[in-house]
Design a protein around this motif. Structure first.
Motif, PDB file in Angstrom:
ATOM      1  N   VAL A  24      -4.406   6.562 -11.862  1.00  9.72           N
ATOM      2  CA  VAL A  24      -3.412   7.125 -10.932  1.00  9.72           C
ATOM      3  C   VAL A  24      -3.935   8.432 -10.345  1.00  9.72           C
ATOM      4  CG1 VAL A  24      -1.070   8.053 -10.727  1.00  9.72           C
ATOM      5  CG2 VAL A  24      -1.490   6.004 -12.107  1.00  9.72           C
ATOM      6  N   ARG A  25      -4.484   9.289 -11.203  1.00 10.56           N
ATOM      7  CA  ARG A  25      -5.018  10.574 -10.750  1.00 10.56           C
ATOM      8  C   ARG A  25      -6.117  10.353  -9.714  1.00 10.56           C
ATOM      9  NH1 ARG A  25      -6.275  12.323 -15.317  1.00 10.56           N
ATOM     10  NH2 ARG A  25      -8.503  11.901 -15.277  1.00 10.56           N
ATOM     11  N   ARG A  26      -7.042   9.472 -10.012  1.00  4.86           N
ATOM     12  CA  ARG A  26      -8.161   9.227  -9.097  1.00  4.86           C
ATOM     13  C   ARG A  26      -7.673   8.619  -7.780  1.00  4.86           C
ATOM     14  NH1 ARG A  26     -12.443  11.144  -7.058  1.00  4.86           N
ATOM     15  NH2 ARG A  26     -14.021   9.627  -6.539  1.00  4.86           N
ATOM     16  N   SER A  27      -6.739   7.699  -7.848  1.00  2.18           N
ATOM     17  CA  SER A  27      -6.200   7.075  -6.642  1.00  2.18           C
ATOM     18  C   SER A  27      -5.531   8.111  -5.737  1.00  2.18           C
ATOM     19  CB  SER A  27      -5.206   5.981  -7.029  1.00  2.18           C
ATOM     20  OG  SER A  27      -4.570   5.458  -5.899  1.00  2.18           O
ATOM     21  N   LEU A  28      -4.705   8.954  -6.330  1.00  2.00           N
ATOM     22  CA  LEU A  28      -4.036   9.998  -5.539  1.00  2.00           C
ATOM     23  C   LEU A  28      -5.035  11.002  -4.989  1.00  2.00           C
ATOM     24  CD1 LEU A  28      -0.816  10.661  -7.618  1.00  2.00           C
ATOM     25  CD2 LEU A  28      -0.966   9.725  -5.305  1.00  2.00           C
ATOM     26  N   GLN A  29      -6.031  11.335  -5.783  1.00  6.47           N
ATOM     27  CA  GLN A  29      -7.052  12.270  -5.325  1.00  6.47           C
ATOM     28  C   GLN A  29      -7.781  11.702  -4.108  1.00  6.47           C
ATOM     29  OE1 GLN A  29     -10.004  13.272  -8.285  1.00  6.47           O
ATOM     30  NE2 GLN A  29     -10.643  15.084  -7.154  1.00  6.47           N
ATOM     31  N   LEU A  32      -5.278  11.615  -1.003  1.00  3.56           N
ATOM     32  CA  LEU A  32      -5.018  12.928  -0.406  1.00  3.56           C
ATOM     33  C   LEU A  32      -6.268  13.521   0.241  1.00  3.56           C
ATOM     34  CD1 LEU A  32      -2.638  14.380  -3.125  1.00  3.56           C
ATOM     35  CD2 LEU A  32      -2.025  13.682  -0.798  1.00  3.56           C
ATOM     36  N   THR A  33      -7.411  13.307  -0.376  1.00  6.25           N
ATOM     37  CA  THR A  33      -8.665  13.781   0.216  1.00  6.25           C
ATOM     38  C   THR A  33      -8.885  13.094   1.556  1.00  6.25           C
ATOM     39  OG1 THR A  33      -9.626  14.262  -1.946  1.00  6.25           O
ATOM     40  CG2 THR A  33     -11.163  13.969  -0.124  1.00  6.25           C
ATOM     41  N   GLY A  34      -8.589  11.818   1.622  1.00 10.26           N
ATOM     42  CA  GLY A  34      -8.716  11.076   2.869  1.00 10.26           C
ATOM     43  C   GLY A  34      -7.779  11.556   3.959  1.00 10.26           C
ATOM     44  N   ARG A  35      -6.719  12.253   3.564  1.00 11.25           N
ATOM     45  CA  ARG A  35      -5.757  12.802   4.529  1.00 11.25           C
ATOM     46  C   ARG A  35      -6.031  14.272   4.832  1.00 11.25           C
ATOM     47  NH1 ARG A  35      -5.348   8.139   4.190  1.00 11.25           N
ATOM     48  NH2 ARG A  35      -3.552   6.832   4.617  1.00 11.25           N
ATOM     49  N   GLY A  36      -7.178  14.764   4.374  1.00 18.23           N
ATOM     50  CA  GLY A  36      -7.587  16.119   4.730  1.00 18.23           C
ATOM     51  C   GLY A  36      -7.212  17.208   3.744  1.00 18.23           C
ATOM     52  N   TYR A  37      -6.688  16.842   2.601  1.00 20.58           N
ATOM     53  CA  TYR A  37      -6.361  17.830   1.578  1.00 20.58           C
ATOM     54  C   TYR A  37      -7.576  18.075   0.684  1.00 20.58           C
ATOM     55  CZ  TYR A  37      -1.441  17.408   2.796  1.00 20.58           C
ATOM     56  OH  TYR A  37      -0.257  17.425   3.476  1.00 20.58           O
ATOM     57  N   HIS A  38      -7.640  19.247   0.127  1.00 21.04           N
ATOM     58  CA  HIS A  38      -8.637  19.596  -0.881  1.00 21.04           C
ATOM     59  C   HIS A  38      -7.924  19.476  -2.217  1.00 21.04           C
ATOM     60  CE1 HIS A  38     -11.097  21.109   2.380  1.00 21.04           C
ATOM     61  NE2 HIS A  38     -10.043  21.761   2.793  1.00 21.04           N
ATOM     62  N   PRO A 114       5.967   3.720  -8.744  1.00 20.94           N
ATOM     63  CA  PRO A 114       4.772   4.130  -8.023  1.00 20.94           C
ATOM     64  C   PRO A 114       5.148   4.918  -6.765  1.00 20.94           C
ATOM     65  CG  PRO A 114       5.176   1.792  -7.667  1.00 20.94           C
ATOM     66  CD  PRO A 114       6.193   2.273  -8.663  1.00 20.94           C
ATOM     67  N   LEU A 115       4.323   5.908  -6.448  1.00 19.58           N
ATOM     68  CA  LEU A 115       4.580   6.765  -5.297  1.00 19.58           C
ATOM     69  C   LEU A 115       4.432   5.994  -3.994  1.00 19.58           C
ATOM     70  CD1 LEU A 115       2.691  10.074  -6.136  1.00 19.58           C
ATOM     71  CD2 LEU A 115       5.129   9.626  -6.295  1.00 19.58           C
ATOM     72  N   GLN A 116       5.294   6.314  -3.071  1.00 18.23           N
ATOM     73  CA  GLN A 116       5.148   5.839  -1.703  1.00 18.23           C
ATOM     74  C   GLN A 116       4.318   6.893  -0.982  1.00 18.23           C
ATOM     75  OE1 GLN A 116       6.347   2.805  -0.730  1.00 18.23           O
ATOM     76  NE2 GLN A 116       6.835   2.635  -2.916  1.00 18.23           N
ATOM     77  N   HIS A 117       3.106   6.551  -0.589  1.00 23.28           N
ATOM     78  CA  HIS A 117       2.173   7.536  -0.049  1.00 23.28           C
ATOM     79  C   HIS A 117       2.723   8.284   1.160  1.00 23.28           C
ATOM     80  CE1 HIS A 117      -1.550   5.617  -2.124  1.00 23.28           C
ATOM     81  NE2 HIS A 117      -0.814   6.337  -2.945  1.00 23.28           N
ATOM     82  N   GLN A 118       3.393   7.601   2.047  1.00 22.37           N
ATOM     83  CA  GLN A 118       3.934   8.284   3.233  1.00 22.37           C
ATOM     84  C   GLN A 118       4.996   9.303   2.833  1.00 22.37           C
ATOM     85  OE1 GLN A 118       2.479   7.960   6.156  1.00 22.37           O
ATOM     86  NE2 GLN A 118       3.788   9.559   6.967  1.00 22.37           N
ATOM     87  N   GLN A 119       5.836   8.959   1.862  1.00 23.41           N
ATOM     88  CA  GLN A 119       6.850   9.909   1.396  1.00 23.41           C
ATOM     89  C   GLN A 119       6.204  11.118   0.736  1.00 23.41           C
ATOM     90  OE1 GLN A 119       9.412   7.532  -1.095  1.00 23.41           O
ATOM     91  NE2 GLN A 119      10.786   7.087   0.608  1.00 23.41           N
ATOM     92  N   LEU A 120       5.111  10.900   0.007  1.00 22.98           N
ATOM     93  CA  LEU A 120       4.399  12.018  -0.608  1.00 22.98           C
ATOM     94  C   LEU A 120       3.866  12.963   0.462  1.00 22.98           C
ATOM     95  CD1 LEU A 120       3.191  13.550  -2.999  1.00 22.98           C
ATOM     96  CD2 LEU A 120       1.241  11.976  -2.903  1.00 22.98           C
ATOM     97  N   LEU A 121       3.269  12.409   1.499  1.00 23.47           N
ATOM     98  CA  LEU A 121       2.762  13.260   2.582  1.00 23.47           C
ATOM     99  C   LEU A 121       3.885  14.061   3.231  1.00 23.47           C
ATOM    100  CD1 LEU A 121       0.208  10.868   4.301  1.00 23.47           C
ATOM    101  CD2 LEU A 121      -0.284  12.815   2.799  1.00 23.47           C
ATOM    102  N   LEU A 122       5.016  13.419   3.474  1.00 24.25           N
ATOM    103  CA  LEU A 122       6.157  14.124   4.058  1.00 24.25           C
ATOM    104  C   LEU A 122       6.634  15.242   3.132  1.00 24.25           C
ATOM    105  CD1 LEU A 122       8.172  11.132   5.547  1.00 24.25           C
ATOM    106  CD2 LEU A 122       6.914  12.897   6.817  1.00 24.25           C
TER     107      LEU A 122
END
Length: 129
Positions: A24-29, A32-38, A114-122
């Motif tokens: 889960v940690r690696r997937s989220l990392q 988020l990295t792919g969306r421009g976060y460090h 499981p997290l909804q990626h779009q909701q996490l970004l929002l």
């Protein structure tokens, strides 16, 4: 743009991610990295709390259940140390009581797994629940 402005912009894009499940940690990392976060990822609260560079991050995504603590206690400790960023909790064990405790501790959002990626970004941008 000044060095200070660059630093402030970069701080808003640094995410502290605390999740004990490796996959889960690696997937989220990666997401988020792919969306421009460090992303700085940790498997336990103590590891994150031992990081001397917490102040250069403005975002926290923390699991509720951690091997050495829980997300509410983690954020409480961070706040006591002067960290004032935006925090998002994720949990597979959500209840109204937990959500109330999380919000009282300062979490801006509590998200089920499981997290909804779009909701996490929002939520990270301040426009989520």
């Amino acid at each position: 743009m000044t060095a200070t402005a660059d630093q402030t912009r970069d701080q808003r894009r640094v995410v502290l991610l605390v999740e004990d499940e490796d996959a889960v940690r690696r997937s989220l990392q990666l997401f988020l990295t792919g969306r421009g976060y460090h992303v700085r990822a940790y498997a336990a609260a103590a590891t994150l709390l031992g990081d001397q560079s917490l102040d250069d991050a403005r975002l926290l995504v923390a699991d509720y259940r951690l091997p050495d603590s829980d997300g509410v206690q983690l954020l409480t400790t961070m706040r006591q140390r002067g960290w004032h960023g935006r925090a998002i909790m994720m949990t597979g064990h959500g209840t109204e009581q937990l959500e109330g405790a999380a919000r009282a501790a300062g979490f801006a959002a509590v998200m089920g797994k499981p997290l909804q990626h779009q909701q996490l970004l929002l939520a990270l941008e301040g426009s989520g629940r």
